[in-house]
Design an enzyme around this catalytic site. Structure first.
Site, mmCIF file in Angstrom:
data_model
loop_
_atom_site.group_PDB
_atom_site.id
_atom_site.type_symbol
_atom_site.label_atom_id
_atom_site.label_comp_id
_atom_site.label_asym_id
_atom_site.label_seq_id
_atom_site.Cartn_x
_atom_site.Cartn_y
_atom_site.Cartn_z
ATOM 1 N N ASP A 1 -11.777 -40.725 34.092
ATOM 2 C CA ASP A 1 -11.072 -39.705 34.835
ATOM 3 C C ASP A 1 -11.593 -38.353 34.412
ATOM 4 O O ASP A 1 -12.163 -38.242 33.342
ATOM 5 C CB ASP A 1 -9.602 -39.779 34.412
ATOM 6 C CG ASP A 1 -8.723 -40.111 35.564
ATOM 7 O OD1 ASP A 1 -9.265 -40.340 36.648
ATOM 8 O OD2 ASP A 1 -7.505 -40.129 35.368
ATOM 9 N N ASP B 1 -4.451 -42.557 34.315
ATOM 10 C CA ASP B 1 -3.115 -42.191 33.863
ATOM 11 C C ASP B 1 -2.028 -42.509 34.880
ATOM 12 O O ASP B 1 -0.929 -42.860 34.509
ATOM 13 C CB ASP B 1 -3.062 -40.721 33.444
ATOM 14 C CG ASP B 1 -3.794 -39.824 34.427
ATOM 15 O OD1 ASP B 1 -3.969 -40.249 35.572
ATOM 16 O OD2 ASP B 1 -4.184 -38.715 34.031
ATOM 17 N N ASP C 1 -3.660 -45.783 39.244
ATOM 18 C CA ASP C 1 -4.824 -46.293 38.518
ATOM 19 C C ASP C 1 -4.616 -47.705 38.010
ATOM 20 O O ASP C 1 -5.564 -48.352 37.584
ATOM 21 C CB ASP C 1 -5.125 -45.396 37.308
ATOM 22 C CG ASP C 1 -5.623 -44.040 37.734
ATOM 23 O OD1 ASP C 1 -6.263 -43.984 38.795
ATOM 24 O OD2 ASP C 1 -5.365 -43.065 37.036
#
Lengths: 1060, 305
Positions: free
Chosen positions: A356, A697, A701
């Site tokens: 990410d 997070d 996801d």
């Protein structure tokens, strides 16, 4: 391929559900109109209870937990346990037969069976306990304070646990609350929700009662379970509870993604199969041999048990568990919390990290990165703990700019944080204003008092139509009675309102040349992916605007044009300072870092460049096109090492194209991606044969986290669903922690290898006695129980101690292990342990054995072929080499002494084995004998336990010492050969680990081309030198493929014996 | 993880065993196999050399004449002849086949004790007819050549000597057994202190004798044993001390250990009778774990028909 097909179907299903849901929603609308009438009444308690009984509680069904007893039983039959059970059952059978026949000492076998069963049960309990402990860590993690919801029931406002909410309940929410269920709003005041747990988008979204979109996910009048209300208040009616909420559906999607076996689990399974295969085949072989040598079937069965017990490293699985949990603890200290013990190693074999951006690679806060005034761009410090700013602050333009930054800002520090560093303080206000406030506070000091001295008399807050923010202040100069108008906003809008520009403190007319300079600066800052703000001011003439002038922000009775432009400030969520280093470490460790973000491609690319995910020298196809001034289509795609892929492009791509991108570019950024696309990317990477780590997070996801070989959730920003789906939680959300995790994972793999090599070696020394006993009919050299003493007594602590072994220097400079080829237990390791060191050990132990017997009266020549008489209970005058006569018991007593001596000499030689296993290729003198203190604990415990267990004359302790020294010298010679002639036949013959190891090290003498690979990615400055250097040293194509990726990922089944 | 696994599964097996392209057997070429084999031949050759070498070195430290340690073999065991399979004597007096193994065993054992075997005076020494003190024959080495051995006359065993009755009393249902103390190099059994002995033993006491006595193992068998006759040197039921110490196989290759013959003349038939024989001496001990240390027990089962 069918797997991916299934996944796609699942998405379709989810989409389908959404459609269904919008139909549901229409039905619900009727309910809403009714509910509006009953707004103040709410549901009656009895009705609510009915619905609750129908729908169940408003909570997500936890993933199906395996019953404890099943888990326990699994431990009892897993791994080697089956073999040991077989051994135990055989012991009992032979006990039964012997007992029925009325033999003299049948109970030996009964006891042996009991001991074997105990060993299985104890190791099972141990493994179960370890597993339970690690699950407990997570259980405590996922336990949350029971959520409360404000509900109207029976016309009364009540605080109820959110679990008891039912469809139709009227709930009230206010800023800061977590939404207790999926809610259709019926009234809202300035309500904004943070949907990041659902969509990953952290920008708060406003919510109202208006139905704005067919898609429930888009419409403004629905707030979703588990999202948070950021500000404002709202009242709504519950339309979905529990698993039927949107989040519940995603969660069930995540649980639908099957759990894949971790690489280490596969390795251990492989190892168990290997050892079990060896045990069974030797066992059966010798069963046949002993039967054909006319041994009784019963005796043959007892031999079989002995062979199984000797072959199975009983203590090893427990040792592996302990080693893994030790590493897990060590990783927890470094902020990697590992949920699943086996995931410890997975991280080490990771070859691709899909990371990410926000929060992981970046600091997750806007920070001023650049300034532009006096026609010049200045860089600001963006590190985490800035206390000063290094750029030139002497210009009067900066003074003016700083005043605007300070005054034209509504953000404020929360009171009571004076002692905290500025960067850590909590600010009330949006991200950009916070950035500006902190920036000003760092440079100017107490911003609040400056604001107090420059009293604000009027203000127009930022709105999306104006795109500017304006305020009017008194000046802090008591002689200057003028008002100061300050304004900030979108640069082009600000510039429109300006007629002059401040250069070095002087107002100069804004001509086209200066406007051009502004444009260039604006483009440049924007091109760096930064959010740019323009600042301007105007001192209002004292005569027109006296002290008492009534400023009216609605009618704007003051000038808002012909202002003086002062400067630009640009902000970015800067990368964490540790990240570039961590990324370059990943590169040298052969790990590809792919950025997957929902952010804008330009920002994503800028961050990727600044952290090194896209290295300074590499270009994307677009870059090349721009440089060569040709259309994108004409660029040779192979030339571009980097790629920035937009989510929109990804949507139209076939799997083939995606594979192409993943394969042909070593530096990839995916921008504007959706959660589903993240999953597709992960699958794409896995298709390349990579072990993929994914960070994430949000709830969105969680499917990708689950799908990944190792899912890494963020501990601070992460949602519970993400943490649940992940195998590992990063407590500090920091990418650099992943790299330490990788290092630990590789270390544990290396160390487990050492542990296994150590453990396997003595198996031969335990097995040989049985074989020679059967073939040469000598008195039994070592008993089954004694073997267990070694396996579960003396050897346990030393093998755990190997887990504390420090990393060898090249650990982060070699490529991730290829899960197909670099096995935990490979041919080299097994052959070297079994056929070389193991045999030396056996020889040493047999020398001790013969010494004991010779010194007691049985010279070696007398011992051959005596087994039948030796074990005959009726013969009590058995003659030895000196003519002495022995009773049966005296012989047995001697035999036990022999067991102990054999045991002691294996222990002594295992000390040498332990020392040689410390390194793979370095000499012990290079690695140092004393760096790993735990090894010494291991050695002393080993000798101590042996002393307690045995009571043999001390003399027998030293018989095996020369052999221990021989083992050590032999291994030093082997390592010397490996270092002297890397890659030569000798190495392939003797090296325990991968045959190509030397090529993977980045030390210059090992291989210049891999060094090149390393530097190309790490340093721009060196690139020129390297270019000329690499021209001189022609690097083979295969090495070049290092740079371009995929070659090493291909599953080219190298001929099994190629690495001899 | 399952992906691709199926691919390399089956087909590669055959290729692994014999790869015709590269001429590889089990993944190695002939040359490679040769090198590997050569390596292991040398490796194991060296190991074998080291093994034999260390064993030889170890044997150098061990004396030829006496073992280094005797802590496992002493105190001595007491054993009986005949020994056939189990410590049990079971036969029918009228059936010569049934006791033939015992007789043969006894006969074989007593062959060395025959008078014609003890004629060479270089080897044998006449140690008298009555028990006397130990006969020390110097250090345990062959500096003085082989050591002499005391004669033991088979006739001393009288009815159990097999001279008059070649069936050792078995044909009359009066079986003989021979009792011997296990040989231990250098072991000097000490005659027992008077008061600790059973009355029957005290009846014929000598200070140079290790007495042997047999009795019922269990109280209730006491009346089934009947009369027990003992034959030995000078009519003593025991081992005379002049036969000790033993100097080992090399120095006394024809050593005759003293014997006591025990004949059970009136055993009850058709019942299992357990008899325990003990040797008595200060340094002869008994142990619960080792039932043959200083004593043994034997089961008689004589069938009448």
């Amino acid at each position: 391929k069918t797997e991916t097909g299934d996944e796609e179907e699942k998405y379709k299903d989810l989409k389908g559900n959404k459609k269904k849901k919008s139909e549901d929603l229409k039905k619900e609308l009727d309910l809403v109109s009714v509910a509006k009438l009953l707004f103040h009444l709410g549901l009656s308690s009895s009705r609510a209870a009915e619905i609750l009984a129908r729908d169940g509680p408003n909570s997500l069904t936890p993933p199906k937990a395996t019953p404890e007893i099943v888990k326990f039983l699994k431990q009892m039959v897993g791994g080697f346990s089956i073999l040991l059970w077989i051994g135990a059952v055989f012991s009992w059978i032979s006990f039964g037969i012997q007992f029925a026949q009325g033999a003299e000492s049948p109970f030996d076998n009964l006891y042996l069976g009991v001991v074997l069963a105990l060993v299985v049960i104890l190791t099972g309990i141990f493994a179960y306990y370890q597993e339970a402990k690690s699950t407990n860590i997570m259980a405590s993690f996922s336990k949350m304070i029971p959520q409360q919801a404000l509900v109207i029931r029976d016309a009364e406002k009540k605080e109820l646990p959110a679990e008891q909410l039912v469809v139709g309940d009227i709930v009230e929410i206010k800023g800061g609350d977590r939404i207790p269920a999926d809610i259709r709003l019926i009234s809202a005041q300035g309500c904004k929700v943070d949907n990041s747990s659902l969509t990953g988008e952290s920008e708060p979204q406003s919510r109202s009662c208006d139905f704005t979109h067919e898609n429930p996910l888009e419409t403004k009048n629905i707030a979703f379970y588990s999202t948070t209300c950021v500000e404002g208040t709202a009242t709504g009616i519950v339309i979905n509870t529990g698993d039927r909420t949107v989040i519940g559906r995603i969660a069930s999607l995540a649980s639908g993604v099957g759990n894949e076996k971790t690489p280490i689990a596969i390795e251990i399974e492989h190892f168990v199969y290997l050892v079990a295969g060896v045990a069974i085949s030797i066992g059966v072989l010798f069963f046949i041999i002993s039967v054909s040598m006319r041994y009784k079937i019963l005796d043959s069965i007892i031999f079989l048990i002995g062979i199984i017990v000797a072959n199975v490293p009983e203590g090893l699985l427990a040792t592996v568990t302990v080693s893994l949990s030790l590493t897990a603890k060590r990783m927890a200290k470094k902020n990697c919390l590992v949920k699943n013990l086996e995931a410890v190693e997975t991280l080490g074999s990771t070859s691709i990290i899909c990371s990410d951006k926000t929060g992981t690679l970046t600091q997750n806060r806007m920070t001023v990165a650049h300034l532009w005034f006096d026609n010049q761009i200045y860089s600001a410090d963006t590190s985490e703990d800035q206390t000063t700013q290094p750029f030139d602050q002497s210009s009067p333009s900066w003074t003016a700019l700083s005043k605007i930054v300070t005054l034209c800002n509504r953000a404020e520090f929360r009171p009571g944080q004076e002692n905290l560093p500025i960067m850590k303080r909590v600010v009330v206000g949006d991200a950009s204003e916070t950035a500006l406030l902190k920036f000003a506070e760092v440079i100017l000091g107490d911003v609040m008092s400056i604001r107090a001295q420059n009293k604000k008399v009027a203000e127009i807050p930022f709105n999306s139509t104006n795109k500017f923010q304006l305020s009017i202040h008194e000046t802090d100069d008591p002689n200057d009675k003028r008002f100061l108008l300050v304004m900030k906003g979108a640069p082009e809008r600000i510039l429109e309102r300006c007629s002059t520009i401040m250069i070095n403190g002087k107002e100069e007319p804004l001509d086209s040349e200066k406007a051009e300079a502004f444009q260039t600066a604006y483009m440049e800052l924007g091109g760096m992916g930064e959010r740019v703000l323009g600042f301007c001011h105007l001192y209002l003439p004292e005569n027109e605007f006296p002290d008492t002038y009534p400023f009216d922000t609605d009618s704007m009775n003051f000038p808002t044009s012909n202002l003086c432009f002062v400067g630009l400030l640009s902000m970015i969520d800067p990368p964490r300072s540790t990240v570039p280093d961590a990324v370059s470490k990943c590169r040298s460790a052969g790990i590809k870092v792919i950025m997957v973000t929902g952010d804008h491609p330009i920002t994503a690319k800028a961050i990727a460049k600044s952290v090194g995910i896209i290295s300074a020298t590499s270009e994307t196809v677009e870059d090349i096109a721009k440089r060569l001034n040709i259309p994108v289509e004409q660029v040779n795609r192979r030339e571009a090492t980097a790629a920035v892929v937009n989510g929109m492009e990804l949507k139209d791509m076939s799997l083939q194209q995606l594979d192409d991108i993943l394969c042909n570019h070593s530096e990839i950024v995916f921008a504007r991606t959706s959660p589903q696309q993240k999953l597709i990317i992960v699958e794409g990477c896995q298709r390349q044969g990579a072990v993929v780590a994914v960070t994430g997070d949000g709830v969105n996801d969680s499917p990708a986290l689950k799908k990944a070989d190792i899912g890494i959730a963020m501990g601070i920003a992460g949602s519970d669903a993400a943490k649940n789906a992940a195998d590992m939680v990063l407590l500090d959300d920091n990418f650099a922690s992943i790299v330490t995790g990788v290092e630990e994972g590789r270390l544990i793999f290396d160390n487990l290898k050492k542990t296994i090599a150590y453990t396997l070696t003595k198996n031969i020394a335990e097995l040989c006695p049985f074989l020679i006993y059967i073939i040469a009919s000598i008195p039994m050299p070592i008993g089954t129980i004694t073997i267990l003493f070694i396996d579960l007594g003396t050897d346990i602590i030393p093998s755990v101690a190997l887990a504390y072994e420090k990393a060898e220097s090249d650990i982060m400079n070699r490529r991730p292990r290829n899960k197909k080829k670099d096995r935990l237990v490979n041919e080299q390791l097994a052959v070297y342990s079994y056929l070389q060191i193991g045999i030396i050990q056996s020889v040493g132990a047999f020398v001790t054995y013969f010494t004991v017997y010779a010194e007691q009266g049985f010279l070696p020549s007398t011992l051959l072929g005596v087994r039948v008489d030796w074990e005959n209970n009726a013969i009590n005058d058995f003659e030895d080499s000196y003519g002495q006569e022995w009773t049966k018991y005296q012989r047995m007593y001697l035999q036990w002494t022999g067991y102990t001596a054999f045991f002691v000499s294996i222990t002594i030689q295992q000390v040498a084995d332990l020392i040689i296993r410390k390194t793979r290729r370095n000499s012990i003198f290079q690695q140092g004998l004393f760096r790993n203190k735990v090894i010494w604990v291991g050695i002393f415990s080993q000798i101590g336990i042996a002393l307690i267990l045995s009571y043999v004359l001390m003399a027998y302790w030293f018989v095996a010492v020369p052999f221990a020294i021989l083992i050590w010298v032999y291994d030093e010679v082997r390592k010397l050969f490996i270092r002297r002639y890397p890659g030569k036949l000798q190495e392939r013959n003797f090296l325990i680990s991968r045959p190509n190891d030397s090529r993977r090290t980045a030390t210059p003498d090992a291989n210049p081309c891999s060094l090149l690979f390393f530097y190309r990615h790490s340093s721009l400055a060196l690139s020129q030198t390297i270019q000329s250097w690499s021209d001189k040293h022609i690097c083979p194509v295969s090495e070049g493929s290092l740079i371009h990726g995929c070659h090493w990922l291909e599953e080219k089944p190298k001929k099994p014996g190629g690495n001899k | 993880m399952a992906r691709g696994k199926a691919k390399d599964g089956d087909g590669n097996w055959k290729k692994f065993i014999w790869n015709s392209e590269k001429k590889e057997l089990l993944g190695r070429t002939g040359g490679s196999w040769f090198k590997i084999l050569l390596f292991y031949v040398i490796f194991y050759g060296c190991l074998a050399g080291i093994f034999i070498g260390t064993i030889q070195v170890m044997l150098l430290t061990v004396s030829e004449f006496e073992p280094k340690y005797q802590d496992r073999v002493a105190p001595p065991g007491l054993t009986q002849v005949p020994q056939v399979q189990k410590t049990e004597i079971s036969f029918t007096a009228s059936d010569s086949k049934s006791y033939e193994p015992y007789v043969k065993n006894l006969e074989k054992f007593l062959k060395d004790y025959s008078a014609d075997q003890q004629t060479e005076n270089i080897v044998f020494q006449d140690c008298g007819e009555m028990p006397t003190d130990y006969k020390d024959r110097g250090p345990y080495s062959d500096a003085q050549g082989q050591k002499k051995v005391c004669k033991f006359k088979r006739e001393w065993l009288e009815n159990c000597s097999g001279i008059q009755d070649p069936t050792f009393g078995y044909k009359d249902g009066k079986p003989c057994i021979l009792v011997k103390l296990n040989r231990i190099i250098g072991f000097k059994p000490k005659a027992p202190v008077n008061d600790s002995l059973p009355a029957e033993v005290m009846a014929k006491y000598s200070p140079y004798l290790i007495p042997v006595h047999c009795a019922a193992k269990r109280e209730e068998d006491a009346d089934k044993i009947g009369t027990v006759e003992y034959y030995g040197m000078g009519g003593y039921s025991g081992f005379a001390l002049q036969y000790y110490p033993y100097y080992g196989k090399l120095l006394q290759p024809r050593y005759l250990q003293p014997l006591v013959a025990v004949q059970f003349t009136n055993l009850t038939y058709d019942v299992e009778v357990r008899v325990e024989c003990r040797a008595y001496g200060q340094n002869i001990q008994y142990s619960d774990k080792d039932r043959f240390q200083g004593r043994f027990d034997i089961k008689f089962d004589i069938r009448s028909s």
